[in-house]
Enzyme design. Sequence first.
Site, PDB file in Angstrom:
ATOM      1  N   GLU A 275       0.821  -1.218   0.000  1.00  0.00           N
ATOM      2  CA  GLU A 275       0.000   0.000   0.000  1.00  0.00           C
ATOM      3  C   GLU A 275       0.851   1.263   0.000  1.00  0.00           C
ATOM      4  O   GLU A 275       0.410   2.323  -0.427  1.00  0.00           O
ATOM      5  CB  GLU A 275      -0.930   0.016   1.233  1.00  0.00           C
ATOM      6  CG  GLU A 275      -2.364  -0.245   0.862  1.00  0.00           C
ATOM      7  CD  GLU A 275      -3.347  -0.127   2.023  1.00  0.00           C
ATOM      8  OE1 GLU A 275      -4.478  -0.556   1.836  1.00  0.00           O
ATOM      9  OE2 GLU A 275      -3.000   0.388   3.104  1.00  0.00           O
ATOM     10  N   HIS A 296       8.678 -26.909  -1.231  1.00  0.00           N
ATOM     11  CA  HIS A 296       8.074 -28.053  -1.925  1.00  0.00           C
ATOM     12  C   HIS A 296       6.931 -27.605  -2.829  1.00  0.00           C
ATOM     13  O   HIS A 296       6.115 -28.413  -3.257  1.00  0.00           O
ATOM     14  CB  HIS A 296       7.592 -29.081  -0.891  1.00  0.00           C
ATOM     15  CG  HIS A 296       8.719 -29.621  -0.069  1.00  0.00           C
ATOM     16  ND1 HIS A 296       9.279 -30.856  -0.281  1.00  0.00           N
ATOM     17  CD2 HIS A 296       9.439 -29.052   0.940  1.00  0.00           C
ATOM     18  CE1 HIS A 296      10.278 -31.044   0.582  1.00  0.00           C
ATOM     19  NE2 HIS A 296      10.390 -29.951   1.330  1.00  0.00           N
ATOM     20  N   LYS A 410     -13.982   0.123  -4.047  1.00  0.00           N
ATOM     21  CA  LYS A 410     -15.050   0.549  -3.132  1.00  0.00           C
ATOM     22  C   LYS A 410     -16.146   1.293  -3.892  1.00  0.00           C
ATOM     23  O   LYS A 410     -17.322   1.028  -3.705  1.00  0.00           O
ATOM     24  CB  LYS A 410     -14.483   1.484  -2.052  1.00  0.00           C
ATOM     25  CG  LYS A 410     -13.660   0.792  -0.998  1.00  0.00           C
ATOM     26  CD  LYS A 410     -13.368   1.778   0.119  1.00  0.00           C
ATOM     27  CE  LYS A 410     -12.208   1.324   0.972  1.00  0.00           C
ATOM     28  NZ  LYS A 410     -11.724   2.379   1.857  1.00  0.00           N
TER      29      LYS A 410
HETATM   30  O1  PA5 Z   1      -3.593   1.193   5.836  1.00  0.00           O
HETATM   31  C1  PA5 Z   1      -4.693   1.653   5.644  1.00  0.00           C
HETATM   32  O2  PA5 Z   1      -4.929   2.876   5.734  1.00  0.00           O
HETATM   33  C2  PA5 Z   1      -5.875   0.744   5.326  1.00  0.00           C
HETATM   34  O3  PA5 Z   1      -5.467  -0.566   5.189  1.00  0.00           O
HETATM   35  C3  PA5 Z   1      -6.923   0.819   6.420  1.00  0.00           C
HETATM   36  O4  PA5 Z   1      -6.329   0.478   7.646  1.00  0.00           O
HETATM   37  C4  PA5 Z   1      -8.119  -0.082   6.123  1.00  0.00           C
HETATM   38  O5  PA5 Z   1      -8.687   0.251   4.891  1.00  0.00           O
HETATM   39  C5  PA5 Z   1      -9.165   0.035   7.218  1.00  0.00           C
HETATM   40  O6  PA5 Z   1      -9.600   1.344   7.349  1.00  0.00           O
HETATM   41  P1  PA5 Z   1     -10.405   1.838   8.621  1.00  0.00           P
HETATM   42  O7  PA5 Z   1      -9.539   1.698   9.808  1.00  0.00           O
HETATM   43  O8  PA5 Z   1     -10.746   3.260   8.318  1.00  0.00           O
HETATM   44  O9  PA5 Z   1     -11.634   0.959   8.736  1.00  0.00           O
END
Ligand code: PA5
Length: 436
Positions: A275, A296, A410
Site C-alpha cells: 500500500e 516443496h 469501493k
Molecule cells: O492502511 C490503511 O490505511 C488501510 O489498510 C486501512 O487500515 C483499512 O482500509 C481500514 O480502514 P479503517 O480503519 O478506516 O476501517
Amino acid sequence: MKIKLPEILNDKLSKSINEAKLQFDKLVSKEGKGNDFLGWLDLPVECKGYLEEIKETAKEFSAGLDVVVVVGIGGSNLGAKAIYEGLKPKFEKPQLEILFAGNNLDEDYHYELVEYLNDKQFGIIVISKSGTTTEPAIAFRILREKLEKSAGKEKASQRIIAITDKEKGALRKLANEESYKTFVIPDDVGGRYSVLSPVGLVPLAVAGIDIEQLCKGASEMRKVLFEDKSDENVAFRYAAARNLLYEQGYKVELLVNYNTSLITFAEWWKQLFGESEGKEAKGLFPASANFTTDLHSLGQFIQEGSRILFETVISVGQTKHDLIIPADDDNTDGLNYIAGKKIDFVNKMAMQGTYLAHTSAGVPNIIIEIDKVDEYNFGGLIYFFELSCAISGYMLGVNPFDQPGVEAYKRNMFALLGKPGYEEEGEKLRERLNNS
Ligand code: PA5
C-alpha cells in the site's frame, strides 16, 4: 538485528545508502510527501504514556469472557493479528480465545462465527479509523446484535471497546451514544503504520501479550536507527538494497521465513509495502513464502522460473524450545546421521542450502537476522520495516502514506450495491458487466 546484502550490489551500494540518508532526513524534518501522516514515527516513545490505561482496561474487559472478537480490516487488523498469531501457543487452547472478523465478506465465515459464539461469553473490540469501512461495519452490526440479544443492551455496551477517530465517523457516533469504552487512533497515523497505537496495543493486551516489551523493542530500534548515521544503519541498507534491486529489473520481493511464528507477520509486511509503494505504476510487488513448506511448491519457480524476484529472508537465531531428533536402532528411515541434533539445526542447514541454491540461480538474497521471536523483537522488526518502508517509498518518488488505489473497488461496489448517491454510476457499471 543484523542485515546481510547481496554482494552484487557492492559497487552501487554506497551511493544508494547516501540517497537513503537524504530521504531519512527529509522524513524526520517533515519535508517529504504525506508529511501530515508522520505520527507513527514517535509512537514507540508516546505509547509509554498510555500503556497503563490499556493494560488496566484489558484486565477489566477480559474478566469473565471466553472469547474476544477483534473486528477490523487492513491496518486496523493485520498488525495485532500478526503479533498475536506469532506469539500465541501453537496448539494449546488459550483461556481467552481471540478471533478476528470484519476482514472479509465471506458469508459462511460470519455465519459459523455467530454459531460458534452461541454458548460463549464474548466481547468485541471494533477498530476502524474512518468508522465507515464496509467489511468491519457489517461484521460489527451482526456481532453487536448478537451480543445485545444474549447479554442485554447495557451489559453489551460494557463488552465493547471501540478504537476510532476522536470525533469523526459512524463508529465514533455510535460509541458516544452507547457509552462504549473508546481509544483514539491519532489523526496523523495511517492504518498500516498504526500497530504501536491503541489499534494494535489494545487487542494485544487483551490477548495477554506483553505490550511493554513490544514498545520497548520498537523504542530501542527507533533510538538505534535515528542515532546511527553511518552506512551500517540497517534501515538505510535495506531501503537502499531493495531500491537498487528494483532498478536492476527485479519486480517481486519475496519475504521468506523458516519459522511458523512469522507466517502472519508476512501479511502485515505485504500490506505495509504494497500500500505504501505500489502506485504511479511503480513499486516492488511484495509477496511471501513459508519455508521449508513452500520449498516443496514455490521452490521450483524460485530456482528455475522467471528471474523477476529477490528474497528477503528473516533468520531467527534461537528457538523457544529444544527438541532433539532421537536415535533409532533400526534406522529404517536413514535419519541416524542427524540423531541427537535439534530440529532447528536441520532448519538452519536447509536455510543455508537454500541460500546457496537460490543465489547461484540468480535470486539475490537479503538476510535479516533477529535473535528470537518474542514481543521485544516483534517491536523492533515492526519499527525497522516501517521506517525502511517510508525511506524506500521516498527513494522511489511516491507518497508512502496514502492509498488512492483502494478507492476504485469501493466506488464500484457501492454503485453495484445501490448505495444512495451512486445510482447513475451503478447503471453504467451493470451495463458494462452485461456487455463483458
Ligand atoms: O492502511 C490503511 O490505511 C488501510 O489498510 C486501512 O487500515 C483499512 O482500509 C481500514 O480502514 P479503517 O480503519 O478506516 O476501517
